[in-house]
Scaffold this active site. Sequence first.
Site, PDB file in Angstrom:
ATOM      1  N   HIS A  16     -15.119   5.889   2.779  1.00 51.74           N
ATOM      2  CA  HIS A  16     -13.767   5.322   2.783  1.00 51.74           C
ATOM      3  C   HIS A  16     -12.787   6.229   3.529  1.00 51.74           C
ATOM      4  O   HIS A  16     -12.067   5.797   4.428  1.00 51.74           O
ATOM      5  CB  HIS A  16     -13.288   5.083   1.340  1.00 51.74           C
ATOM      6  CG  HIS A  16     -11.802   4.928   1.259  1.00 51.74           C
ATOM      7  ND1 HIS A  16     -10.970   5.916   0.790  1.00 51.74           N
ATOM      8  CD2 HIS A  16     -10.988   3.912   1.665  1.00 51.74           C
ATOM      9  CE1 HIS A  16      -9.716   5.507   0.884  1.00 51.74           C
ATOM     10  NE2 HIS A  16      -9.694   4.296   1.407  1.00 51.74           N
ATOM     11  N   PHE A  60      -1.699   7.066   4.004  1.00 53.00           N
ATOM     12  CA  PHE A  60      -1.565   5.950   3.066  1.00 53.00           C
ATOM     13  C   PHE A  60      -0.305   5.123   3.309  1.00 53.00           C
ATOM     14  O   PHE A  60      -0.299   3.918   3.132  1.00 53.00           O
ATOM     15  CB  PHE A  60      -1.571   6.451   1.619  1.00 53.00           C
ATOM     16  CG  PHE A  60      -2.931   6.804   1.103  1.00 53.00           C
ATOM     17  CD1 PHE A  60      -4.072   6.167   1.572  1.00 53.00           C
ATOM     18  CD2 PHE A  60      -3.079   7.769   0.116  1.00 53.00           C
ATOM     19  CE1 PHE A  60      -5.332   6.491   1.086  1.00 53.00           C
ATOM     20  CE2 PHE A  60      -4.339   8.091  -0.385  1.00 53.00           C
ATOM     21  CZ  PHE A  60      -5.469   7.457   0.100  1.00 53.00           C
ATOM     22  N   HIS A 104       0.829  -1.204   0.000  1.00 47.43           N
ATOM     23  CA  HIS A 104       0.000   0.000   0.000  1.00 47.43           C
ATOM     24  C   HIS A 104       0.863   1.253   0.000  1.00 47.43           C
ATOM     25  O   HIS A 104       0.620   2.193  -0.746  1.00 47.43           O
ATOM     26  CB  HIS A 104      -0.930  -0.012   1.214  1.00 47.43           C
ATOM     27  CG  HIS A 104      -2.074   0.930   1.074  1.00 47.43           C
ATOM     28  ND1 HIS A 104      -2.145   2.112   1.753  1.00 47.43           N
ATOM     29  CD2 HIS A 104      -3.171   0.875   0.295  1.00 47.43           C
ATOM     30  CE1 HIS A 104      -3.257   2.738   1.397  1.00 47.43           C
ATOM     31  NE2 HIS A 104      -3.906   2.018   0.522  1.00 47.43           N
ATOM     32  N   HIS A 153      -7.630  -1.999  -5.135  1.00 42.92           N
ATOM     33  CA  HIS A 153      -7.857  -2.545  -3.797  1.00 42.92           C
ATOM     34  C   HIS A 153      -8.541  -3.906  -3.851  1.00 42.92           C
ATOM     35  O   HIS A 153      -8.323  -4.743  -2.984  1.00 42.92           O
ATOM     36  CB  HIS A 153      -8.633  -1.548  -2.935  1.00 42.92           C
ATOM     37  CG  HIS A 153      -7.816  -0.345  -2.568  1.00 42.92           C
ATOM     38  ND1 HIS A 153      -7.721   0.765  -3.370  1.00 42.92           N
ATOM     39  CD2 HIS A 153      -7.018  -0.100  -1.496  1.00 42.92           C
ATOM     40  CE1 HIS A 153      -6.916   1.660  -2.801  1.00 42.92           C
ATOM     41  NE2 HIS A 153      -6.476   1.157  -1.666  1.00 42.92           N
ATOM     42  N   HIS A 198     -10.718   6.059   7.530  1.00 40.74           N
ATOM     43  CA  HIS A 198      -9.273   6.285   7.704  1.00 40.74           C
ATOM     44  C   HIS A 198      -9.028   7.392   8.733  1.00 40.74           C
ATOM     45  O   HIS A 198      -8.171   7.280   9.600  1.00 40.74           O
ATOM     46  CB  HIS A 198      -8.613   6.683   6.376  1.00 40.74           C
ATOM     47  CG  HIS A 198      -8.250   5.513   5.518  1.00 40.74           C
ATOM     48  ND1 HIS A 198      -7.121   4.774   5.695  1.00 40.74           N
ATOM     49  CD2 HIS A 198      -8.878   4.955   4.449  1.00 40.74           C
ATOM     50  CE1 HIS A 198      -7.042   3.811   4.781  1.00 40.74           C
ATOM     51  NE2 HIS A 198      -8.115   3.901   4.005  1.00 40.74           N
ATOM     52  N   HIS A 235     -11.419  -2.135   4.025  1.00 41.66           N
ATOM     53  CA  HIS A 235     -11.468  -2.178   2.561  1.00 41.66           C
ATOM     54  C   HIS A 235     -12.316  -3.314   2.034  1.00 41.66           C
ATOM     55  O   HIS A 235     -12.807  -3.267   0.899  1.00 41.66           O
ATOM     56  CB  HIS A 235     -10.066  -2.185   1.975  1.00 41.66           C
ATOM     57  CG  HIS A 235      -9.596  -0.795   1.692  1.00 41.66           C
ATOM     58  ND1 HIS A 235      -9.874  -0.151   0.505  1.00 41.66           N
ATOM     59  CD2 HIS A 235      -8.975   0.103   2.486  1.00 41.66           C
ATOM     60  CE1 HIS A 235      -9.409   1.089   0.576  1.00 41.66           C
ATOM     61  NE2 HIS A 235      -8.852   1.267   1.764  1.00 41.66           N
ATOM     62  N   HIS A 276      -4.969   5.937  -5.767  1.00 42.79           N
ATOM     63  CA  HIS A 276      -6.133   6.558  -5.125  1.00 42.79           C
ATOM     64  C   HIS A 276      -6.582   7.767  -5.938  1.00 42.79           C
ATOM     65  O   HIS A 276      -5.886   8.226  -6.827  1.00 42.79           O
ATOM     66  CB  HIS A 276      -5.787   7.017  -3.710  1.00 42.79           C
ATOM     67  CG  HIS A 276      -5.399   5.882  -2.832  1.00 42.79           C
ATOM     68  ND1 HIS A 276      -4.121   5.397  -2.781  1.00 42.79           N
ATOM     69  CD2 HIS A 276      -6.134   5.104  -2.004  1.00 42.79           C
ATOM     70  CE1 HIS A 276      -4.078   4.374  -1.947  1.00 42.79           C
ATOM     71  NE2 HIS A 276      -5.284   4.165  -1.467  1.00 42.79           N
TER      72      HIS A 276
HETATM   73 CU1  C2O Z   1      -5.531   2.449  -0.452  1.00 39.38          CU
HETATM   74 CU2  C2O Z   1      -8.152   3.137   2.037  1.00 39.38          CU
HETATM   75  O1  C2O Z   1      -6.646   3.215   0.986  1.00 39.38           O
END
Ligand code: C2O
Length: 584
Positions: A326, A351, A177, A207, A330, A364, A198
């Site tokens: 999403h 990230f 990642h 992903h 995070h 995810h 992203h």
């Molecule tokens: Cu590749 Cu939620 O990030």
Amino acid sequence: MASLQASCTVLSTNPRTHSSSSTQPLSAKPSHLFTNPRRSHRFQVSCDAKKNVETSQGKIDRRNMLLGLGGMYSAANLVSNPSAYADPVQAPDFTKCGDAHDVATGALLDAKCCPPLPDKIIDYEIPKFQLFRLRPAAHRASKEQVAKYEKAIQAMRDLDTSDPQDPRGFMQQANIHCAYCNGAHDQVGFNNLDLQVHNSWLFFPFHRWYLYFYERILGKLINDPTFALPFWNWDNPKGMTLPPIFDNPNSSLYDAKRDPKNTGSAIVDLTFSGSTDNLQLVANNLTSIYSEMVRSVSTTTDFVGKPYCAGSNPSPGGGSSENGSHTGIHWWVGTKDTTGPNKFNEDMGNFYSAGRDPVFYCHHSNVDRMWTIWREVVQNNIPKDITSSNYLNAEFLFYDENKRLVRVKAGDCFDQRKLGYDYDRIDLPWLNYRPPPKAAKAKVSNISDTKTAASVLPVNLKDTVRIIVPKSAKGKADEQLVLEDIQTDTTKFIKFDVFINDEDDKIEELDRAEYAGSFAQVPHKSKNTEGKATISLKLTDVYDDIDVSEDDTIVVTIVPRSNGQDVTIGGIKVIPVPKQAQSS
Ligand code: C2O
């Protein structure tokens, strides 16, 4: 077959050099995402791409070496190609992987995340016969499922010490990642551009493949070919806390680098609303998911993300779901303290480090599930998939469960059942969560401090702004709001919300007819700062719910939620919803 027209337009050719002393400017014109729909009646997806190729002696030598490594890189990439169209993003060149860029000077000394080098690369074939994997909701997983999950993650962690170069180890997996998201990989053929998966249409396919191999590795390590990765069911009130299985300090699923406030029974705040009222938090969460899945989406790219091709600047604009819940998770899970030992929102809030928290993959898994639901359940009469070859043929590399480096294509992963997995069925409480219509017609005259676009753009979001924008047509119209040239400090969490004709300014409540959508971003570092994002928010239902279909202008209120001082919006307009061919 869906027939969405899509192409990536190459805006300049630069066959000699990447340096800024080039006679041809590197900065590209703004992308034209929509042709005039009234003129063409065709929805155009095009990339803001630059064609420049590597011809320096060093690169040629490197190429010979790469051909020796299995002929993975075609020679065509290395000669001048003045073609009028861009190409799909290619799999990264692992031999050129560099350090991920520091998020802030000196802060991330351990952000070296390049993968082990391969002997060869294999074009991946999905196994024809395999046992099915049914991914359970984390909060409903059985004792047996949780025990297997903990055992598998522990086995992955053990590889970190027994064989740190095993690509299936926990840190090696986390580093995938980091490398794909924080500037360690350049785009093949464009070493002045980061490869970034992203904030564009690569988000879902990248992903999905990442989790696919991660799940197979976990299954392999515990000898269970049916092992399925749980999903964090944050779109259902029962799943709106950190899943308890991640909250046990004695478990392999635990990670100390989380916001301690947001564990236990704390309710998820997907929208950065800061509300302290649990019922309001739940309402905001459901509203935001309804908005990103249904209400604000008028075209496939609105949901999936904007085009990103070979030579495109990174981060042209994420889809509504990527930007929305999403990013919210995070932000909510990552540490907030930038002065303590856990700087810069580690682990989930950045990230480069997100993959170091086991909950990342569970989060995810639900992000991926939302993609399946959007394609299969949400009835919106727009094509489910983008059919541009620049999307379908975008490539990624992953190590599989047998440590082979395999190459996969974005277009080969749309059907999760073909990949051998699916999601446990659970109800979707957001699916009809349309806010109640406003009791009285919204009046622009009740809103103070409005400005015209001309007088205020480009506008910094240090404070809330209210901008008068003409509609594209008088009377009933199917329209969308386009915010363009959104420029951000990529190292910060960014979020802003958009309201239409909002007389009340009750900004902690999103479950209102005036709410039109949001933009948000997870911190990462990029060497490319010229990239500017675009978002488009469908207005049709908002107009109905606040009864302004017949008006000539609307007032757009933009409310910063996080680091508004680090966002500038360059353009704002209302346009007719681009017509898109229906899938059949
Ligand atoms: Cu590749 Cu939620 O990030």
